[in-house]
Design a protein around this motif. Structure first.
Motif, short mmCIF file in Angstrom:
data_model
loop_
_atom_site.label_atom_id
_atom_site.label_comp_id
_atom_site.label_asym_id
_atom_site.label_seq_id
_atom_site.Cartn_x
_atom_site.Cartn_y
_atom_site.Cartn_z
N VAL A 96 -6.83 -6.68 4.96
CA VAL A 96 -6.77 -5.24 4.91
C VAL A 96 -5.28 -4.77 4.46
O VAL A 96 -4.53 -5.52 5.36
N LEU A 97 -4.99 -3.95 3.68
CA LEU A 97 -3.90 -3.32 3.69
C LEU A 97 -3.72 -1.94 4.37
O LEU A 97 -4.45 -1.19 3.61
N ARG A 98 -3.15 -1.79 5.51
CA ARG A 98 -3.45 -0.53 6.04
C ARG A 98 -2.73 0.54 5.69
O ARG A 98 -1.87 0.40 4.82
N ALA A 99 -2.99 1.88 5.78
CA ALA A 99 -2.28 2.97 5.43
C ALA A 99 -0.63 2.84 6.09
O ALA A 99 -0.75 2.30 7.16
N THR A 115 -6.75 2.87 3.97
CA THR A 115 -6.87 1.53 4.01
C THR A 115 -7.23 1.03 2.67
O THR A 115 -8.29 1.70 2.15
N CYS A 171 -6.14 5.32 -4.41
CA CYS A 171 -5.02 5.18 -3.61
C CYS A 171 -3.95 4.42 -4.94
O CYS A 171 -4.49 4.35 -6.09
N ASN A 178 0.72 -1.19 -0.03
CA ASN A 178 0.09 0.08 -0.09
C ASN A 178 0.90 0.93 0.01
O ASN A 178 1.69 1.58 1.10
N TYR A 229 -12.37 5.12 0.94
CA TYR A 229 -12.06 6.76 1.38
C TYR A 229 -11.61 7.59 0.34
O TYR A 229 -12.17 8.65 0.34
N SER A 248 -10.97 0.72 -2.29
CA SER A 248 -10.69 1.80 -1.45
C SER A 248 -12.11 2.52 -1.03
O SER A 248 -12.70 2.93 -1.87
N ARG A 267 -8.65 -2.45 0.83
CA ARG A 267 -9.26 -4.06 0.89
C ARG A 267 -8.79 -4.77 -0.40
O ARG A 267 -8.71 -4.28 -1.27
N ASP A 311 1.66 -1.20 4.44
CA ASP A 311 1.56 -2.46 4.73
C ASP A 311 1.78 -3.42 3.50
O ASP A 311 1.75 -2.77 2.31
#
Length: 101
Positions: free
Chosen positions: A58-61, A37, A94, A32, A91, A89, A39, A64
């Motif tokens: 989940v690949l976190r901000a 975050t 990305c 990421n 939000y 994503s 998915r 990750d």
């Protein structure tokens, strides 16, 4: 076909990360690159229809990583092969760094 690239994932749109024509991919390294975050979901075919965030990884901000030593079959044991990976994503748009042989 091998891939080593950054993939833009638009907000709230399933985006394929692996080569849609290659059914032989067994491992992939994902990172990421964004501040949101993301998915990651797998499917046996290359169509995003029917995908949901349920059961996704989940690949976190903050960079990750899913390592290439984690085989797709072990990460997604409930999906029959071939496996194709998609990103989502909630939000913001990305970037995901993708590398596979």
């Amino acid at each position: 076909m091998p891939r080593h690239a950054d993939v833009l994932v638009p907000k709230r749109e399933w985006t394929i990360l692996t080569d849609s024509a290659d059914a032989t991919i067994t491992g992939v390294r994902l990172q990421n690159l964004s501040g949101v975050t993301v998915r990651i979901q797998a499917k046996a075919d290359a169509s995003p229809s029917g995908l949901s965030v349920g059961g996704s990884l989940v690949l976190r901000a903050g960079a990750d990583i899913i390592y290439s030593t984690d085989t797709l079959a072990s990460l997604f044991p409930g999906v029959t092969s071939p496996l194709h990976l998609f990103a989502w994503s909630d939000y913001d748009a990305c970037e995901i760094s993708v590398s596979h042989a």
